[in-house]
Design a protein around this motif. Structure first.
Motif, short mmCIF file in Angstrom:
data_model
loop_
_atom_site.label_atom_id
_atom_site.label_comp_id
_atom_site.label_asym_id
_atom_site.label_seq_id
_atom_site.Cartn_x
_atom_site.Cartn_y
_atom_site.Cartn_z
N GLU A 193 48.54 16.71 -3.97
CA GLU A 193 49.76 16.93 -4.73
C GLU A 193 50.96 16.24 -4.08
N GLU A 194 51.07 16.36 -2.76
CA GLU A 194 52.18 15.73 -2.05
C GLU A 194 52.10 14.21 -2.12
N ARG A 223 53.28 13.20 -5.56
CA ARG A 223 54.73 13.39 -5.67
C ARG A 223 55.48 12.26 -4.99
N LEU A 239 64.31 14.91 -9.65
CA LEU A 239 63.39 15.99 -9.97
C LEU A 239 62.11 15.90 -9.14
N TRP A 263 60.74 18.68 -6.79
CA TRP A 263 59.41 19.20 -7.15
C TRP A 263 59.49 20.69 -7.46
N ASN A 264 58.79 21.53 -6.71
CA ASN A 264 58.80 22.98 -6.97
C ASN A 264 59.65 23.75 -5.97
N ARG A 265 60.49 23.04 -5.21
CA ARG A 265 61.28 23.73 -4.20
C ARG A 265 62.43 24.54 -4.79
N ALA A 266 62.75 24.28 -6.04
CA ALA A 266 63.80 25.07 -6.68
C ALA A 266 63.38 26.52 -6.86
N PHE A 267 62.06 26.79 -6.84
CA PHE A 267 61.55 28.15 -7.03
C PHE A 267 61.10 28.79 -5.72
N ASP A 268 61.38 28.13 -4.62
CA ASP A 268 61.04 28.65 -3.30
C ASP A 268 62.27 29.34 -2.71
N GLN A 300 64.21 28.04 0.35
CA GLN A 300 65.12 26.91 0.23
C GLN A 300 66.56 27.34 -0.03
#
Length: 491
Positions: A353-354, A357, A412, A416-421, A424
């Protein structure tokens, strides 16, 4: 045997007395004799350019013997009175505070054209201008303001290495036509600014310091300071306060590198936001004949500068990113990560995945930079003059929105998905990319709203003169007849 060219002196010896009389056979007898009052740098460069253009030139000086060696051999250096008597057109190349010393030349300058090339020391908003004061000193002469926006360097090297436009103004059309012919023969392009009352505007031109760049530079500086402090609080100060980690070494490179793309994306969104606001304002009012607010009008006129500031930040971000692996801290982190993997016994640290990305992140970023480069190049006047309006509109509007979309996708993919971590959200502050994406998303959604057929059709009617209050009825041309010239977001 051919003479040795290198053995000839640059300035040839002159006869006794320091003054040389003009030879009428040098050029066409109908060519006016050009006089120059003054012996400064501008006077010397102007004399060289006039001689190279085929004019007979006579320079007037209070001390001709002192300055005779500084001018070309084909230029006569004599007294001011003698120069005024011989010349048909006179360039007044002395400081404006010394114009009063030329009053004794008034009888010799009656009926002649005087070209004032002087500038003020500071911007003069109230007047009168130097040219108007000179006209008061010489009421029986025709005063023309001009050549004050041309530097001595441009005169000496030719119009190819500097600005080609020469702004002129004067009350006598015949005098302006005479100066225009001199401009054309010297290789410059005269621009008639009207009567002598416009001379104040012409004199203020060289004194303005990037008037159209003030708002873009202010926005760029403000956004840079804001995002830099925001990233500093999250990435440097928070680890030091909560964990005692000293990562202040990130300030020169890493923090700047995270700040630059944030500024670039927001500035690019600011380029297209005023066009959307103007389109929605026209939809709301139902006419194109209402003036926009003054702040929106100024914003629309600075879009080119905003875009170039965005491009500069994007290029700096690219350079900083290429320099990241060269830092000692980056090499240390790489060695430490490899040692940690070996010690923990991890055989395959690959994360699919990384990898995806990062590949997509870099690819989209490169495409966004390429589109920004195209926008920047086509904004240059020399390039814009080679394409028609349809091509220019397609590049600056259609490809411009593509660049904004690519830059938004680049951000974006970075987030990636760091907005939901929740980790952060340091100091309860969201990641920087979350703040950055707000304005680009709003601009892209506004652009999509204008693409809705009913909205786009109404806006096209308004742009073609339809007014809701007047109930003017007409039929729009067919889609294939518009030839792609109607762009709903291009103001």
């Amino acid at each position: 045997m051919m003479p040795d060219e290198m053995s000839r002196p640059l300035i040839r010896e002159r006869g006794d007395g320091g003054a040389r009389h003009l030879e009428a056979s040098v050029s066409d007898p109908s060519t006016p004799v050009i006089g120059i009052l003054g012996t400064g740098d501008f006077s010397r460069s102007l004399a060289r350019r006039l001689v190279a253009s085929g004019y007979q030139v006579v320079v007037g000086s209070r001390t001709p013997k002192r300055f005779v060696a500084l001018f070309p051999e084909d230029v006569e250096v004599t007294t001011q009175l003698e120069a005024a008597n011989q010349a048909d057109l006179v360039f007044v190349a002395v400081y404006p505070e010394h114009h009063s010393t030329l009053v004794e030349l008034k009888p010799a300058l009656v009926g002649k054209v005087l070209v004032d090339v002087s500038n003020s020391l500071c911007i003069n908003q109230n007047g009168p201008s130097n040219a108007e004061l000179l006209a008061d000193y010489f009421p029986e002469s025709s005063v023309v303001k001009g050549f004050n926006t041309i530097s001595a360097w441009t005169l000496q090297m030719g119009p190819r290495d500097g600005g080609r436009q020469v702004f002129l103004c004067g009350n006598s059309q015949k005098a302006k036509n005479t100066v225009k012919s001199v401009c054309h023969r010297m290789g410059f392009i005269p621009v008639d600014m009207g009567l002598l009352s416009s001379s104040l505007e012409i004199e203020n031109m060289p004194l303005h310091l990037f008037p159209s760049w003030r708002f873009p530079v202010f926005c760029t500086s403000f956004l840079f300071v804001f995002f830099y402090l925001y990233n500093f609080l999250r990435d440097v100060l928070q680890p030091f306060v909560t964990e005692g980690k000293k990562v202040f070494y990130k300030m020169p490179i890493e923090i700047v590198n995270v700040t630059l793309p944030s500024v670039a994306l927001v500035m690019l969104a600011l380029v297209y936001l005023p066009g959307l606001l103007a389109a929605f304002a026209q939809l709301r009012s139902g006419t194109k004949y209402n003036r926009f607010p003054s702040w929106l009008d100024r914003w629309l006129t600075t879009r080119k500068q905003l875009g170039l500031c965005s491009f500069m930040c994007a290029v700096l971000h690219t350079i900083y990113s290429l320099c990241l692996p060269l830092r000692k801290s980056a090499r240390f982190k790489l060695i430490a990560a490899a040692y940690k993997q070996v010690k923990s016994g991890v055989e395959d640290p690959w994360v699919d995945e990384e990898a995806w990305r990062m590949e997509l992140y870099l690819s989209v970023g490169i495409m966004a930079l390429g589109l920004l480069s195209l926008l920047a190049v086509t904004s240059l006047p020399s390039v814009a003059n080679t394409i028609n309006w349809r091509e220019f509109s397609f590049i600056q509007s259609t490809l411009g929105y593509c660049a904004l979309f690519m830059a938004t996708a680049h951000t974006l993919l970075y987030g990636w998905n760091r907005a939901f971590d929740l980790k952060q959200y340091r100091f309860n502050m969201p990641p920087t990319f979350v703040l950055v994406l707000v304005l680009p998303f709003a601009v892209l959604l506004g652009r999509l709203a204008l693409c809705v057929p009913c909205v786009a059709g109404r806006l096209r009617k308004i742009r073609r003169g339809w007014e809701r209050s007047r109930h003017v009825c007409f039929t729009l041309p067919a889609e294939d007849c518009r030839n792609g010239l109607e762009n709903v977001s291009n103001v």
